[in-house]
Design a protein around this motif. Structure first.
Motif, PDB file in Angstrom:
ATOM      1  N   PHE A  49      -3.957  10.318  16.092  1.00 30.63           N
ATOM      2  CA  PHE A  49      -4.349  10.727  14.755  1.00 30.63           C
ATOM      3  C   PHE A  49      -5.648  10.045  14.390  1.00 30.63           C
ATOM      4  N   GLN A  50      -6.358  10.658  13.461  1.00 27.08           N
ATOM      5  CA  GLN A  50      -7.676  10.180  13.063  1.00 27.08           C
ATOM      6  C   GLN A  50      -7.611   9.635  11.643  1.00 27.08           C
ATOM      7  N   LEU A  51      -8.230   8.475  11.444  1.00 23.07           N
ATOM      8  CA  LEU A  51      -8.290   7.853  10.132  1.00 23.07           C
ATOM      9  C   LEU A  51      -9.674   8.088   9.526  1.00 23.07           C
ATOM     10  N   PRO A  52      -9.820   7.967   8.210  1.00 22.55           N
ATOM     11  CA  PRO A  52     -11.110   8.252   7.572  1.00 22.55           C
ATOM     12  C   PRO A  52     -12.237   7.283   7.946  1.00 22.55           C
ATOM     13  N   ALA A  53     -11.913   6.051   8.322  1.00 27.86           N
ATOM     14  CA  ALA A  53     -12.958   5.065   8.629  1.00 27.86           C
ATOM     15  C   ALA A  53     -12.682   4.435   9.991  1.00 27.86           C
TER      16      ALA A  53
END
Length: 142
Positions: free
Chosen positions: A104-108
């Motif tokens: 999964f990808q986080l915003p920062a």
């Protein structure tokens, strides 16, 4: 079309309802969990992301966590054994081996050097500090 073919999808439900014998399941124990079954909660505070992932029945040595920028990968080697013996003679043995992975990808971006992971009672808790250099700046339009 791929949504109909996936395990646990509409097509599986149809076969299970029409002909329950067609849908083969283990007699005892659970099958391998699908990647979507690694349930996660993501919380954010000012300096870090806190991720809690459910990975029950897996030894902590079999869990791998990797961080690449703002992408987090969780991988778990799943081993389930169910063996019944009677008088020293094995009557039935069912084994399940495999791996599940979720990304999964986080915003920062994450500061991988400061990140830590803890595993307790089937829950993996990740503390993922935000990288300090990655702050956004609002520009004034002239």
């Amino acid at each position: 079309m791929s949504a109909l073919i996936g395990r646990g999808g509409l097509l599986d439900e149809l076969f299970r309802d029409v002909n329950p014998g067609f849908y083969i399941r283990p007699l005892h124990g659970d099958g391998l969990p699908a990647p979507s079954q690694i349930r996660i909660d993501v919380k954010e505070n000012e300096g870090a992301y806190i991720v809690e992932a459910e990975v029950p029945g897996v030894a902590k040595e079999d869990i791998q966590v990797s961080i690449d920028g703002n992408v987090v990968s969780l991988r778990a080697e799943v081993t389930q054994r169910d063996e019944q013996t009677q008088g020293g003679k094995v009557l039935r043995s069912e084994r399940f081996y495999g791996a599940v992975e979720r990304k999964f990808q986080l915003p920062a971006d994450i500061d991988a050097q400061q990140a830590n992971a803890r595993y307790d009672n089937g829950v993996l808790c990740l503390t993922l500090p935000k990288k300090q250099g990655g702050q956004t700046r609002r520009l004034t339009v002239e």
